[in-house]
Design an enzyme around this catalytic site. Sequence first.
Site, PDB file in Angstrom:
ATOM      1  N   HIS A  49      -3.529 -64.627  27.605  1.00  0.00           N
ATOM      2  CA  HIS A  49      -4.943 -64.325  27.356  1.00  0.00           C
ATOM      3  C   HIS A  49      -5.123 -62.812  27.280  1.00  0.00           C
ATOM      4  O   HIS A  49      -4.964 -62.107  28.275  1.00  0.00           O
ATOM      5  CB  HIS A  49      -5.786 -64.906  28.502  1.00  0.00           C
ATOM      6  CG  HIS A  49      -7.267 -64.742  28.337  1.00  0.00           C
ATOM      7  ND1 HIS A  49      -8.151 -65.798  28.370  1.00  0.00           N
ATOM      8  CD2 HIS A  49      -8.027 -63.639  28.145  1.00  0.00           C
ATOM      9  CE1 HIS A  49      -9.383 -65.352  28.215  1.00  0.00           C
ATOM     10  NE2 HIS A  49      -9.337 -64.038  28.074  1.00  0.00           N
TER      11      HIS A  49
ATOM     12  N   HIS B 283      -7.165 -59.447  24.732  1.00  0.00           N
ATOM     13  CA  HIS B 283      -8.216 -59.084  23.756  1.00  0.00           C
ATOM     14  C   HIS B 283      -7.731 -57.855  23.004  1.00  0.00           C
ATOM     15  O   HIS B 283      -8.166 -56.735  23.297  1.00  0.00           O
ATOM     16  CB  HIS B 283      -9.535 -58.770  24.477  1.00  0.00           C
ATOM     17  CG  HIS B 283     -10.167 -59.939  25.140  1.00  0.00           C
ATOM     18  ND1 HIS B 283     -11.161 -60.686  24.552  1.00  0.00           N
ATOM     19  CD2 HIS B 283      -9.936 -60.522  26.341  1.00  0.00           C
ATOM     20  CE1 HIS B 283     -11.531 -61.674  25.369  1.00  0.00           C
ATOM     21  NE2 HIS B 283     -10.791 -61.590  26.464  1.00  0.00           N
TER      22      HIS B 283
ATOM     23  N   LYS C 282     -10.269 -55.372  21.361  1.00  0.00           N
ATOM     24  CA  LYS C 282     -11.083 -54.450  22.166  1.00  0.00           C
ATOM     25  C   LYS C 282     -10.258 -53.356  22.821  1.00  0.00           C
ATOM     26  O   LYS C 282     -10.800 -52.364  23.302  1.00  0.00           O
ATOM     27  CB  LYS C 282     -11.751 -55.220  23.299  1.00  0.00           C
ATOM     28  CG  LYS C 282     -12.661 -56.344  22.885  1.00  0.00           C
ATOM     29  CD  LYS C 282     -13.278 -56.956  24.148  1.00  0.00           C
ATOM     30  CE  LYS C 282     -14.408 -57.893  23.835  1.00  0.00           C
ATOM     31  NZ  LYS C 282     -14.054 -59.296  23.991  1.00  0.00           N
TER      32      LYS C 282
ATOM     33  N   HIS D 175     -13.616 -69.235  27.160  1.00  0.00           N
ATOM     34  CA  HIS D 175     -13.989 -68.413  28.315  1.00  0.00           C
ATOM     35  C   HIS D 175     -15.052 -69.240  29.024  1.00  0.00           C
ATOM     36  O   HIS D 175     -16.142 -69.415  28.495  1.00  0.00           O
ATOM     37  CB  HIS D 175     -14.608 -67.090  27.868  1.00  0.00           C
ATOM     38  CG  HIS D 175     -13.617 -66.045  27.485  1.00  0.00           C
ATOM     39  ND1 HIS D 175     -12.850 -66.133  26.367  1.00  0.00           N
ATOM     40  CD2 HIS D 175     -13.270 -64.882  28.099  1.00  0.00           C
ATOM     41  CE1 HIS D 175     -12.066 -65.057  26.300  1.00  0.00           C
ATOM     42  NE2 HIS D 175     -12.300 -64.286  27.329  1.00  0.00           N
TER      43      HIS D 175
ATOM     44  N   GLU E  87     -17.015 -67.850  33.802  1.00  0.00           N
ATOM     45  CA  GLU E  87     -16.526 -66.542  34.261  1.00  0.00           C
ATOM     46  C   GLU E  87     -17.659 -65.881  35.051  1.00  0.00           C
ATOM     47  O   GLU E  87     -18.290 -64.934  34.603  1.00  0.00           O
ATOM     48  CB  GLU E  87     -16.114 -65.679  33.057  1.00  0.00           C
ATOM     49  CG  GLU E  87     -15.441 -64.371  33.468  1.00  0.00           C
ATOM     50  CD  GLU E  87     -15.064 -63.481  32.292  1.00  0.00           C
ATOM     51  OE1 GLU E  87     -15.237 -63.910  31.125  1.00  0.00           O
ATOM     52  OE2 GLU E  87     -14.598 -62.354  32.538  1.00  0.00           O
TER      53      GLU E  87
ATOM     54  N   ASP F 280      -5.765 -60.464  30.419  1.00  0.00           N
ATOM     55  CA  ASP F 280      -7.133 -60.311  29.918  1.00  0.00           C
ATOM     56  C   ASP F 280      -7.294 -58.919  29.307  1.00  0.00           C
ATOM     57  O   ASP F 280      -6.403 -58.435  28.621  1.00  0.00           O
ATOM     58  CB  ASP F 280      -8.145 -60.581  31.039  1.00  0.00           C
ATOM     59  CG  ASP F 280      -9.509 -61.025  30.506  1.00  0.00           C
ATOM     60  OD1 ASP F 280      -9.644 -61.204  29.294  1.00  0.00           O
ATOM     61  OD2 ASP F 280     -10.445 -61.196  31.317  1.00  0.00           O
ATOM     62  N   ASN F 281      -8.380 -58.231  29.616  1.00  0.00           N
ATOM     63  CA  ASN F 281      -8.664 -56.948  28.955  1.00  0.00           C
ATOM     64  C   ASN F 281      -7.740 -55.849  29.447  1.00  0.00           C
ATOM     65  O   ASN F 281      -7.397 -55.813  30.627  1.00  0.00           O
ATOM     66  CB  ASN F 281     -10.107 -56.551  29.215  1.00  0.00           C
ATOM     67  CG  ASN F 281     -11.076 -57.556  28.637  1.00  0.00           C
ATOM     68  OD1 ASN F 281     -11.277 -58.615  29.216  1.00  0.00           O
ATOM     69  ND2 ASN F 281     -11.636 -57.256  27.487  1.00  0.00           N
TER      70      ASN F 281
HETATM   71 ZN   LIG Z   1     -10.976 -62.756  28.176  1.00  0.00          ZN
END
Ligand SMILES: [Zn+2]
Length: 432
Positions: A82, A84, A87, A235, A238, A335-336
């Site tokens: 997972h 991104h 971004k 998602h 969250e 994630d990010n």
């Molecule tokens: Zn995410």
Amino acid sequence: MSPPRQLLNARLPRWLLPASWPTHDRQPVLADLTLAAGYITAIEPGPSQASRQSIPTTAATGEAGSWDLQGAPVLPGLVEAHAHIDKTFTLPRIGQVQPGLLGAIDAMMADRLHWTAADVHARASRALDWAWSAGCVHLRTHVDWWEPDSTPVAWDVVAGLADEWKGRIRLEQVSLIKLPLFQDLAQARRLARQVASTGAHALLGAFVHTSNWDEQALRHVFIAAEEAGLDVDLHVDEELNPQAQGLAATARILREIGFTGRVVCSHTCALAAQPEAHALATLDAVAAQPITLVSLPITNLLLQDAVTGRTPRQRGVTLVKEARARGIPVLLASDNVQDPFCRIGSYDPVEALAAAVMAAQLDEPFDVWSESLCRRDWLQRTPAATVSLVGAAADLIIFTSTDAWGWPSRSSQRVVLRSGVPIPSLPERQFP
Ligand SMILES: [Zn+2]
């Protein structure tokens, strides 16, 4: 560094070894791996090596092509389940960000002005370089998708990167679409068809939160995905609002419509805030459906229960132990990375596990929980019943500066083999 033909005295995690594998002092005996033509052709318990389980400094090369790993932990290729990459690395041009998930979303929306194809390509390529050097063989990225009738620039860039990286990293892309865009079933179907036309590596996704909750729209996500032959990655929940019901509704809807794909539910933080019996009943329902959970401990720790000037009280990490105990596939991911949602990160899934070890108090990170970084099949429609390295590509990570007790500490030093060949490390700053 020339490719090895044999890896001697490798410490493999317990989850990867057959039940009959011998032990010594309650530890799995070290393994000797034979490699040929880029594949692992045999794995045998090594001769008695009780004295060799020390921290190795470097892989000692013995007779031609034979590396003595001296008990170094070894894992198969990692999955970054997972991310991104649309971004990522936007932090240098973003100013003050309000704390919490919704504040980060606002900052990101303002940055969208800069998202040309070249900008996204440069940032996402850097992400893939980092994942590759960490030993990832598979990366699933979500891509923000805001409009019902137009494909975002980043979506096409990522599709191009999936081609560019073929044979090195299997890149999957998920449309991250806010749930209200699925309210209209005809529109949901159009979105699903658009996603499906991107290729077999594309999945339908949605952002499901109490702030946009709509059970009918969620049902449309699954109906449209089923018709288009797509798997889904959400998602979902969250947040720490105990009223969040996205995960429970997902399990119920999948049962009702007989969904035949796989659904990944990412985050599901709300389980940690709900009454125990309620949360466990939801997990029982999840276990009966083709659902994989992905926990993102780093961003949960940073974004959940986040208020300026106040120390967070709750951790926001979902019930990973209870899920695993029910046989639900659980993956851990980053994630990010270096964007308004998360200032840190490096596309090394081992970092996510290190955070989870503390946040969720995980026992046996190497022997048990490293499975949550390696089981790429848990993202696929039909996960494998058993796993074995024999016959698999020799995509391996040798952790050269740690041992199975201390891992994942001191795990950044590693030799990554792809099809049996060591890959070069990324360039680093050099000082005299
Ligand atoms: Zn995410």
